[in-house]
Design an enzyme around this catalytic site. Structure first.
Site, PDB file in Angstrom:
ATOM      1  N   SER A 145       0.861  -1.187   0.000  1.00 18.79           N
ATOM      2  CA  SER A 145       0.000   0.000   0.000  1.00 18.79           C
ATOM      3  C   SER A 145       0.888   1.224   0.000  1.00 18.79           C
ATOM      4  O   SER A 145       1.984   1.204   0.580  1.00 18.79           O
ATOM      5  CB  SER A 145      -0.894   0.003   1.244  1.00 18.79           C
ATOM      6  N   TYR A 159      -2.137  -0.312  10.209  1.00 19.29           N
ATOM      7  CA  TYR A 159      -2.240  -0.777   8.821  1.00 19.29           C
ATOM      8  C   TYR A 159      -0.982  -0.401   8.046  1.00 19.29           C
ATOM      9  O   TYR A 159      -0.394  -1.236   7.340  1.00 19.29           O
ATOM     10  CB  TYR A 159      -3.469  -0.170   8.147  1.00 19.29           C
TER      11      TYR A 159
END
Length: 251
Positions: A145, A159
């Site tokens: 990501s 995250y």
């Protein structure tokens, strides 16, 4: 259909929907036989499999829960038993638990710990199991990501941490497997129209869009095409890389 990946076998974890399904479709369009793993929806997985088979390749769906680390060996063994080999592993499966700051008294530690378990330990288990079976000259591609490298807003520390961890792990794996001509890379998408981002994808604040040189979010097809390139013969000498597909996103 082109045949760039004809004769290759790919496994896409979490391939029953969203980006995983798009990656599976793109690999199949290049001639690869494809296995996908899924956790919950056998129906959605079967729809993807039938779509892949219509392109003329072989395809199967395998139920496998990445939160159960012991399931990784069975997943890989099933792929190899069915197809006879494994050439491409796309570590796509993961979850996103976001929205709470680390000092929030309502932060659900168990939920956030589960995210680490699935996004990091589950990926490690799958990679270890696959490494012993992957054909020489094979490919491992991790879906990371943009938050693994840049964090422009609060509430995503855990995250972002899981995705940053994957970068370091991938770089280590490519050193271990490089002598077998196995390449290992990370693809870092920006915001995409997936289930994870569905709530915000269509109403991003201008401040976030201003961070993008290309003022739109990524399409699933653009990210899948990058994965497919790294899986193909033109990427033989690309390893240990972190490839952003994020429209020039910068803080």
């Amino acid at each position: 259909m082109t045949t760039t990946l004809a004769g290759k076998v790919a496994l896409v974890t979490g391939g029953s929907r969203g980006l995983g399904a798009a990656i599976a479709s793109t690999l199949a369009a290049q001639g690869a036989d494809v296995a996908i793993s899924y956790v919950m929806s056998a129906e959605k997985a079967e729809v993807v499999v039938q779509k892949l088979k219509k392109t003329g390749v072989r395809a199967i769906a395998i139920k496998s829960d990445q939160s159960d680390l012991s399931s990784a060996k069975s997943l890989i063994d099933t792929v190899v038993s069915h197809f006879g080999r494994l050439d491409i592993l796309v570590n796509n499966a993961g979850i996103a638990v976001q929205g709470k700051r680390v000092d929030d008294p309502e932060l659900n530690a168990d939920e956030y710990d589960r995210q680490w378990h699935i996004n990091v330990l589950g990926v490690v288990a799958t990679t270890r199991a696959a490494a012993r079976k992957l054909a020489d000259g094979g490919r491992i591609i991790f879906i990371g990501s943009g938050l693994g490298s840049r964090v422009p807003f609060p509430g995503v520390a855990d995250y972002a941490g899981t995705k940053a961890a994957i970068i370091g792990y991938a770089k280590g794996v490519q050193r271990d497997l490089g002598p077998r001509n196995i390449t290992v890379n990370v693809v870092q998408p920006g915001i995409m129209p997936t289930d994870m981002a569905a709530a915000v994808a269509d109403k991003l604040p201008e401040a976030i869009m201003d961070l993008h040189a290309i003022r739109r979010i990524a399409t699933l097809e653009e990210v899948a095409a990058t994965v497919c390139f790294l899986a193909g013969p033109d990427a033989d000498y690309i390893s240990g890389g972190v490839v952003d597909v994020s429209g020039g996103f910068q803080i």
